[in-house]
Design a protein around this motif. Sequence first.
Motif, mmCIF file in Angstrom:
data_model
loop_
_atom_site.group_PDB
_atom_site.id
_atom_site.type_symbol
_atom_site.label_atom_id
_atom_site.label_comp_id
_atom_site.label_asym_id
_atom_site.label_seq_id
_atom_site.Cartn_x
_atom_site.Cartn_y
_atom_site.Cartn_z
ATOM 1 N N LEU A 1 35.206 -25.132 -29.787
ATOM 2 C CA LEU A 1 35.698 -24.039 -28.929
ATOM 3 C C LEU A 1 37.068 -23.829 -29.770
ATOM 4 N N LEU A 2 37.965 -24.618 -29.846
ATOM 5 C CA LEU A 2 39.404 -24.357 -30.526
ATOM 6 C C LEU A 2 39.079 -24.005 -32.101
ATOM 7 N N LEU B 1 37.612 -20.420 -31.476
ATOM 8 C CA LEU B 1 38.577 -19.384 -30.637
ATOM 9 C C LEU B 1 40.216 -19.464 -31.004
ATOM 10 N N ALA B 2 40.517 -20.719 -31.585
ATOM 11 C CA ALA B 2 42.076 -20.768 -31.708
ATOM 12 C C ALA B 2 42.509 -20.787 -33.303
ATOM 13 N N TRP B 3 41.884 -22.031 -33.870
ATOM 14 C CA TRP B 3 42.504 -22.321 -35.033
ATOM 15 C C TRP B 3 42.103 -21.328 -36.346
ATOM 16 N N PRO C 1 41.592 -17.902 -36.093
ATOM 17 C CA PRO C 1 42.573 -16.784 -35.946
ATOM 18 C C PRO C 1 43.833 -17.230 -36.099
ATOM 19 N N VAL C 2 44.341 -18.410 -35.600
ATOM 20 C CA VAL C 2 45.879 -18.635 -35.636
ATOM 21 C C VAL C 2 46.219 -18.931 -37.190
#
Lengths: 164, 368
Positions: free
Chosen positions: A24-25, A28-30, A32-33
Amino acid sequence: MELVTPSIGLVFWTLVSFLILLMLLKKLAWKPVLAAIHDRERSIEDALNKAELARAEMSRLSTENEALLKEARVERDQILKEAKELKDQIVAEAKNAAQTEGAKLIEKAKIEINNQKIAALDEVKNQVASLSLEIAEKVLRKQFDDKQKQDALVSDLLKDVKLN
Amino acid sequence: MYLSHILNFKNLASRASIALFLLFLTFNSFAMQEIEAEKTIIEIEEGHVSHDEKFDPTVTILEHIGDSHGWHLWGHTSIPLPVILFTPNGLDVFSSSRLFDEHHNPAPYNSGKNTYLLAEKHIKILGADGQVSEELSSGVYDFSITKNVAALFISIIVILLIFVSVAGAYKKRVGKAPKGLQSWVEPIIIFVRDDIARPNIGYKFEKFMPLLLTIFFFIWINNLLGLVPIFPGSANVTGNIAVTMVLSAVVLVVVNLNGNKYYWAHIFKPDVPFWLLPIMWIVEIIGVFSKPFALMIRLFANITAGHIIVLSLISLIFIFKTLAMAPVSVAFVLFMYVLELLVAFLQAFIFTMLTALFIGTAVEEHHH
């Protein structure tokens, strides 16, 4: 021993939840970040590079400007110098012209004065001549008024003649 | 403008850390009151039974750092958690509150398939004779949502909330300076990238960034939640060997799946005389497993040790049975908490760092 014995339930749930968290991270996170951070860093770097280029351009322009300014100053000096020379020339020419003109005038005046002087002298001469004639006439008239005196004179003259 | 932002961040960070310390201080005193109250109640309750029972810090401490069915909040209040058992008679799911009687002591529970009894924190099956049957109990596989599993889920929700919102902020503020939570997280992400991943792994680091970041924040946030003495903290997730074992197993798998030919050549064809090869194989293969094993033990031991020290210091009050001990304990516990905050970060850092290092040795391209 209880403390260092992993329980199967916790192992299972940790594995499942950690892997789900990782997926998920990652999605969803890593992704794009990290992409956003990377893009921002790149844009900052680009901006810095551009600023550096702009600064170089600025300094180039400013040296160019300075050179231009210098050139302009030299040109101005040149123009001023030329103008001054021209002015001097004009003034000198004017002076020369005025001088010749003046000399001419003076010459003319001299001639005129001379002419006038000659005319005046002639007149004076004529006056003196006529005056002398008048005086002589008057004196002669006076001399020949008296008969004796005429005789005396004639005798005198005759005496002189005799002596000769 | 850029600089002022940094300064602002530092200012914020220092303020927040002071706030955090104060928060822990408050929580800590709450926790102490709680334990004290609990003990008093127990003493009162047991007073008419026997006066001889002495306070045993070992039991209390192991209870606090261990796992349990049900999440104890305060006094006799606890949150029941689902018990999931695979037994020889089939799957059995029930609430953990059924394993206790109205006096909160373990009591037998008949689910219809088996009769269970919580003995020494393990769920055992009672035989027909009403005694614990080890033979039947050996076939029980306990997949219950225990306190640690619940805390794990909470921490995962917290982590997801933080980072999904941060990712949202990145999408919303494209190309702008970070703000709020984003500016808290970004320096750490950059720290992991520039100081952990890049120097240890080399140019292939980008592939492993998600794993390293997940490991780092998972350990760090669980360490921090473990320091909070009340719900939803208080569980000792990263101080549990099962959790650290899973983490290091993931590391083991990732490292060896990404090992290139140089990595395997180093293990199976090291530069030694041929008669040494068998010994080297053994040494190298032990090395493959001992590296993640050390990770597992290090994290587990550090976090558990911290919890044990804090709990021991609080237990001093009950060992000496005097309130005069409380200021001393509080002072030491405060000191330990500050230290533990550092350790929480440090262990997350070391675990991630060594993971990056192991991955680095596996993907390194060198020529002997």
